[in-house]
Design a protein around this motif. Structure first.
Motif, short mmCIF file in Angstrom:
data_model
loop_
_atom_site.label_atom_id
_atom_site.label_comp_id
_atom_site.label_asym_id
_atom_site.label_seq_id
_atom_site.Cartn_x
_atom_site.Cartn_y
_atom_site.Cartn_z
N GLU A 155 4.00 -4.81 -0.38
CA GLU A 155 3.95 -4.90 1.09
C GLU A 155 2.54 -5.26 1.56
OE1 GLU A 155 7.60 -1.80 2.09
OE2 GLU A 155 5.51 -1.17 2.41
N ALA A 156 1.53 -4.79 0.86
CA ALA A 156 0.15 -5.15 1.22
C ALA A 156 -0.10 -6.63 0.97
CB ALA A 156 -0.84 -4.30 0.43
N LEU A 157 0.40 -7.15 -0.15
CA LEU A 157 0.20 -8.56 -0.50
C LEU A 157 1.16 -9.50 0.21
CD1 LEU A 157 -0.25 -8.29 -4.38
CD2 LEU A 157 -2.00 -9.03 -2.74
N ARG A 158 2.25 -8.93 0.77
CA ARG A 158 3.37 -9.74 1.28
C ARG A 158 3.89 -10.63 0.14
NH1 ARG A 158 4.75 -6.46 4.37
NH2 ARG A 158 6.39 -7.94 4.94
N ALA A 159 4.13 -10.02 -1.01
CA ALA A 159 4.52 -10.75 -2.22
C ALA A 159 5.97 -10.50 -2.55
CB ALA A 159 3.65 -10.33 -3.40
#
Length: 552
Positions: free
Chosen positions: A241-245
């Motif tokens: 979620e932090a990387l939007r990966a």
């Protein structure tokens, strides 16, 4: 028990209890009598038997996996298994190969011929092998041979630590017959605690990985079995979620990331669109996978960006693809990465890429006449109660489950690590020995490998439901041979009336159908004790992935 009453077998059992064992899987043999006498004297240690040694080892494997499901952050659930010398020991090899390939902590203990026959001494003993250790060295993580009773506690502790050190795996300890039977003067063993070393990542490598991920424009994550084994679900979600990966999983990594999360590309590893999503990333973070044949879509995967590979097995790092390799536990590495990777503002690009991927997967399946297969798998999944683990043989429905099974709340375990037949039912028996209901799924060919264990299920009163998909033979091999040569050979099988056979063991059984299998299975899973559901159905696999290249 006084010191004069104790024998070498008691030292084994005492050490296992001190190490944390609560359940032992065992099948007696002439050289192992000392072990089983000691087990009789230890009523607080549960003993689960089997009818064949390879099934015993599969059951120990299933027991360990079910305990990992229940508490992935707790002590590593090393599961002891005890067999006799020679033929009994050798029958466990194929099962231990699966445990090794799937990183399952099984502690195999076998008897041995008397000390006088070891190392080229006397010959002519029953069950004798010239070098029993050699048969196991290429299959398990470590082999330990005991020659005196005083060596037992240390050997078992070292073996336990080896099994419980990431990557987990099976180990082997052999103890001569006379050592197990001879009286001992050792004090009772109560403090043989194991301390497997942590696999912490090097800070410099974590910093380099964080720098690559922070600069990536199109990062993607592939979660493998190591992510599941390390209990890394929460830090993986946080990082994704932090990387939007987007996050995809290997077949062994199912359950590491929520199936319906907007960033979840699920686990269609044999789909060319999934392969392309991974290959097209500018930074691919691979967590706990060696990117072997199945995970790399049969070696068709060809990354075009940078790769970071976090892997507890040093031999798998960069063994197939160049990468920034981090030899460490996945969970520990993710925890170290999280403070170093800045969170990105959601822009919807990753979610759109995942939605487009899953749309293409569905369109690919929609274009093939596979409604029956998809419905059967959906009905089976809907029938499984929350928290029920399933154990799958190498059968066509199992191949579907590798890709399509939603493991959230319903952990799935398969034998795709080594790919041997006969895993499903004994694996589920081992899981049921933890006190949970378990589901086994086999084809009629694979079912015959473990049919004797219906007696084991009855004897121990285990809550196991066995779904047998009867297509008249080795279905997947029939498809492979027909696809390659236009016809099949040696795949059509005479088989029993599975319902009548199960009932002859005293096991409730029902003949189902494609239309009723969901309801029949749900009822069986609610019914205490062992039971069998037989589904006569000729199921088909989806088309080979290489046919989809022109669609991407």
């Amino acid at each position: 028990m006084s010191g004069e009453d104790r024998i070498g077998g008691d030292v084994v059992v005492e050490t296992l209890r001190a190490l944390g064992a609560e359940t032992v899987f065992g099948l007696p043999g002439q050289h192992a009598l000392g072990l089983f006498e000691a087990l009789r004297r230890a009523p607080d240690l549960a003993v689960i038997g089997a009818r064949v040694e390879n099934n015993l080892a599969f059951a120990a494997d299933g027991h360990a996996r079910a305990r990992l499901d229940a508490d992935p952050s707790g002590p590593v659930p090393v599961t002891p298994m005890i067999v006799s010398t020679g033929p009994g020991a050798l029958l466990t090899l194929a099962s231990l190969q699966e445990a090794k390939a799937s990183s399952v902590p099984v502690l195999g203990i076998s008897s041995q011929i008397p000390v006088a026959g070891l190392g080229g001494g006397r010959h002519g003993y029953l069950h004798e092998l010239p070098d029993q250790q050699a048969s196991f060295r290429g299959v398990v993580k470590s082999v330990h041979t005991v020659r005196t009773a005083s060596q037992i506690p240390t050997a078992l502790r070292e073996a336990w630590e080896s099994a419980a050190t990431a990557p987990y795996g099976p180990v082997w300890v052999e103890i001569p017959q006379d050592v197990l039977l001879e009286p001992v003067s050792l004090p009772p063993i109560t403090s043989a605690a194991a301390a497997p070393p942590a696999k912490a990542p090097l800070p410099e490598l974590v910093a380099a990985a964080a720098e690559l991920l922070a600069a990536a424009e199109n990062p993607v994550i592939l979660a493998g079995g190591g992510a599941v084994r390390s209990g890394a679900r929460e830090p993986l979600r946080t990082l994704a979620e932090a990387l939007r990966a987007p996050v995809l999983s290997t077949f062994g990594g199912k359950g590491a990331f929520a199936w319906d999360h907007p960033l979840s590309g699920q686990s269609w590893a044999e789909d060319w669109h999934s392969t392309e999503l991974l290959a097209g990333s500018d930074v691919l973070l691979v967590l706990g996978s060696g990117l072997g044949e199945l995970s790399s879509n049969y070696r068709e995967f060809a990354p075009r960006g940078r790769m970071i590979q976090v892997e507890a097995d040093a031999g798998k790092i960069e063994s197939n693809y160049a990468a920034l390799g981090i030899h460490a536990d996945v969970g520990a590495t993710l925890e170290a990465l999280l403070p170093l990777v800045p969170a990105r503002e959601p822009d919807g690009r990753a979610e759109a890429a995942v939605a487009e991927l899953l749309k293409k997967v569905r369109a690919r399946l929609d274009a093939q006449p596979l409604d029956r297969e998809r419905q059967v798998l959906a009905d089976v999944r809907a029938a499984v109660p929350e928290g029920t683990p399933s154990f799958w043989d190498m059968t066509i429905l199992g191949y579907w489950a590798w890709s399509a099974w939603n493991a959230d709340g319903a952990p799935i375990h398969t034998s795709q690590g080594a790919g041997g037949l006969g895993y499903g039912f004994p694996g589920a028996l081992g899981a049921a020995a933890t006190g949970r209901r378990a589901l086994a799924v086999s084809g009629d060919g694979g079912a015959m490998y473990g049919i004797a264990e219906l007696a084991t299920a009855v004897q121990h009163g285990l809550d196991v439901t066995w779904l047998i998909v009867d297509d008249g033979g080795y279905g997947i091999l029939r498809e492979y041979l027909t696809g390659a040569f236009g016809q099949s050979t040696a795949t059509e099988l005479a088989r029993p009336d599975f319902v009548a056979l199960a009932e002859s063991f005293g096991v409730a059984a029902k003949l189902s159908s494609v239309d009723t299998v969901g309801a029949d299975l749900a009822e069986a899973l609610r019914t205490p004790g062992p039971n069998v559901v037989v589904l006569p159905a000729l199921l088909r696999m989806f088309a080979p992935t290489h046919l989809d290249r022109t669609e991407s």
